[in-house]
Design a protein around this motif. Structure first.
Motif, PDB file in Angstrom:
ATOM      1  N   ARG A  64     -25.950 -95.705 -46.067  1.00  0.00           N
ATOM      2  CA  ARG A  64     -25.997 -96.205 -47.658  1.00  0.00           C
ATOM      3  C   ARG A  64     -25.273 -97.666 -47.230  1.00  0.00           C
ATOM      4  O   ARG A  64     -24.362 -97.924 -46.566  1.00  0.00           O
ATOM      5  CB  ARG A  64     -25.017 -95.597 -48.474  1.00  0.00           C
ATOM      6  CG  ARG A  64     -25.547 -94.323 -48.833  1.00  0.00           C
ATOM      7  CD  ARG A  64     -25.013 -93.424 -49.885  1.00  0.00           C
ATOM      8  NE  ARG A  64     -25.247 -93.994 -51.210  1.00  0.00           N
ATOM      9  CZ  ARG A  64     -24.514 -93.570 -52.121  1.00  0.00           C
ATOM     10  NH1 ARG A  64     -23.877 -92.479 -52.247  1.00  0.00           N
ATOM     11  NH2 ARG A  64     -25.031 -94.380 -53.429  1.00  0.00           N
ATOM     12  N   ALA A  65     -25.956 -98.761 -48.163  1.00  0.00           N
ATOM     13  CA  ALA A  65     -25.226-100.065 -48.102  1.00  0.00           C
ATOM     14  C   ALA A  65     -23.877-100.128 -48.742  1.00  0.00           C
ATOM     15  O   ALA A  65     -23.770 -99.070 -49.663  1.00  0.00           O
ATOM     16  CB  ALA A  65     -26.079-100.897 -48.880  1.00  0.00           C
ATOM     17  N   LYS A  66     -22.796-100.712 -48.102  1.00  0.00           N
ATOM     18  CA  LYS A  66     -21.538-100.895 -48.576  1.00  0.00           C
ATOM     19  C   LYS A  66     -20.765 -99.696 -48.749  1.00  0.00           C
ATOM     20  O   LYS A  66     -19.532 -99.724 -48.667  1.00  0.00           O
ATOM     21  CB  LYS A  66     -21.547-101.419 -50.233  1.00  0.00           C
ATOM     22  CG  LYS A  66     -22.536-102.649 -50.283  1.00  0.00           C
ATOM     23  CD  LYS A  66     -22.511-103.090 -51.877  1.00  0.00           C
ATOM     24  CE  LYS A  66     -23.370-104.425 -52.162  1.00  0.00           C
ATOM     25  NZ  LYS A  66     -22.607-105.664 -51.350  1.00  0.00           N
ATOM     26  N   ARG A  67     -21.211 -98.458 -48.595  1.00  0.00           N
ATOM     27  CA  ARG A  67     -20.602 -97.243 -48.470  1.00  0.00           C
ATOM     28  C   ARG A  67     -20.624 -96.302 -47.241  1.00  0.00           C
ATOM     29  O   ARG A  67     -20.103 -95.331 -47.347  1.00  0.00           O
ATOM     30  CB  ARG A  67     -20.456 -96.494 -49.819  1.00  0.00           C
ATOM     31  CG  ARG A  67     -19.716 -97.353 -51.212  1.00  0.00           C
ATOM     32  CD  ARG A  67     -20.087 -96.469 -52.403  1.00  0.00           C
ATOM     33  NE  ARG A  67     -21.367 -96.371 -52.790  1.00  0.00           N
ATOM     34  CZ  ARG A  67     -21.800 -95.792 -53.764  1.00  0.00           C
ATOM     35  NH1 ARG A  67     -21.011 -95.230 -54.540  1.00  0.00           N
ATOM     36  NH2 ARG A  67     -23.434 -96.137 -54.406  1.00  0.00           N
ATOM     37  N   GLY A  68     -21.875 -96.821 -46.584  1.00  0.00           N
ATOM     38  CA  GLY A  68     -22.249 -96.089 -45.436  1.00  0.00           C
ATOM     39  C   GLY A  68     -21.467 -96.114 -44.174  1.00  0.00           C
ATOM     40  O   GLY A  68     -20.489 -97.053 -43.981  1.00  0.00           O
ATOM     41  N   GLY A  69     -21.848 -95.236 -43.447  1.00  0.00           N
ATOM     42  CA  GLY A  69     -21.018 -95.127 -42.025  1.00  0.00           C
ATOM     43  C   GLY A  69     -21.098 -96.532 -41.347  1.00  0.00           C
ATOM     44  O   GLY A  69     -20.237 -96.786 -40.437  1.00  0.00           O
ATOM     45  N   LEU A  70     -22.111 -97.368 -41.528  1.00  0.00           N
ATOM     46  CA  LEU A  70     -22.348 -98.591 -40.625  1.00  0.00           C
ATOM     47  C   LEU A  70     -22.216 -99.778 -41.717  1.00  0.00           C
ATOM     48  O   LEU A  70     -22.685-100.794 -41.311  1.00  0.00           O
ATOM     49  CB  LEU A  70     -23.815 -98.579 -39.851  1.00  0.00           C
ATOM     50  CG  LEU A  70     -24.219 -97.428 -39.136  1.00  0.00           C
ATOM     51  CD1 LEU A  70     -25.563 -97.580 -38.671  1.00  0.00           C
ATOM     52  CD2 LEU A  70     -23.214 -97.573 -37.868  1.00  0.00           C
ATOM     53  N   ASN A  71     -21.432 -99.694 -42.704  1.00  0.00           N
ATOM     54  CA  ASN A  71     -21.549-100.855 -43.773  1.00  0.00           C
ATOM     55  C   ASN A  71     -20.628-101.756 -43.285  1.00  0.00           C
ATOM     56  O   ASN A  71     -21.090-103.190 -43.754  1.00  0.00           O
ATOM     57  CB  ASN A  71     -20.861-100.252 -45.144  1.00  0.00           C
ATOM     58  CG  ASN A  71     -19.305-100.035 -44.994  1.00  0.00           C
ATOM     59  OD1 ASN A  71     -19.006 -99.377 -43.989  1.00  0.00           O
ATOM     60  ND2 ASN A  71     -18.708-100.413 -45.832  1.00  0.00           N
TER      61      ASN A  71
END
Length: 237
Positions: A64-71
């Motif tokens: 997920r954008a902004k809250r994901g593991g790769l943000n």
């Protein structure tokens, strides 16, 4: 002598047949895990010395954008990770790579091109290997594949890398700068500003695709992906 008609299993699919296959997905019943199997490549039936083949396909997780593991992972690190893994998996000599083509939509054009160049160096590629970006909106990654395949077919080089990279945390969907007032004079120009959510609703209405059909297709797709992982059907051949 007469040229024989191509066999059915060697005939490339037409646009109509692809649409028919996509429509069939909406009406399919769930497939049990034991029925999942690999389908043979139809191109293998007619090999040619100038065939263009895909030898590796890798990707990062989608988060997920902004809250994901790769943000917080920048585009160059995302790309570098996959480029390095591709070299490790295939054993290709990086000096033999003729081009790296990266599809990207939301990144600033010149900056994203430099980020891809940086990512290439972080992956250990030499400066002699060129890199460029291509933007064909949602088909940018597919266009990168088409460009590399066409260049190999044309004889420009023998080995190429086609990729795609986006980070919607750092490059969200938004309009940069002002709006040309002449847009109001053209309905086609106005359609360029229709949000993707509205576009998807228009497509569903035009082709009579109900929400229930979409939800059913999504559920089947996830179930099949889970079954493929559980039975190792998605492993490399």
């Amino acid at each position: 002598s007469k040229r024989r008609a191509p066999r059915d299993d060697m005939t490339p699919p037409t646009a109509a047949s692809r649409i028919a296959r996509l429509n069939a997905h909406l009406a399919e019943t769930p497939a049990p895990a034991e029925t999942l199997r690999r389908e043979p490549c139809r191109a293998a039936a007619a090999k040619s010395p100038d065939d263009v083949v895909v030898v590796s396909a890798l990707r990062t997780p989608i988060t997920r954008a902004k809250r994901g593991g790769l943000n917080n992972t920048p585009a160059d690190d995302l790309l570098a990770t996959l480029l390095k893994a591709t070299v490790t998996k295939t054993g290709v000599d990086v000096n033999d790579i003729g081009d790296v083509v990266v599809g990207s939509v939301l990144g600033n054009s010149s900056q994203r091109a430099n980020e891809c160049r940086i990512g290439m160096f972080l992956a250990g590629f030499p400066k002699e290997v060129p890199v460029r970006t291509v933007n064909r909106q949602c088909s940018s990654g597919l266009q990168a594949c088409a460009d590399v395949a066409a260049a190999i077919k044309a004889g420009y080089y023998s080995v190429g890398v086609a990729a795609g990279v986006e980070t919607m945390t750092l490059n969200p969907m938004k309009w940069e700068g002002g709006m040309n007032p002449r847009v109001a004079s053209s309905s086609d120009a106005q359609s360029c500003l229709v949000p993707m959510g509205v576009t998807s609703e228009n497509v569903a209405e035009r082709w009579k695709i109900t929400r229930e059909q979409q939800d059913s297709l999504a559920a089947r797709s996830h179930a099949r992906a889970a079954a493929a992982r559980a039975t190792n059907a998605a492993a490399d051949a």
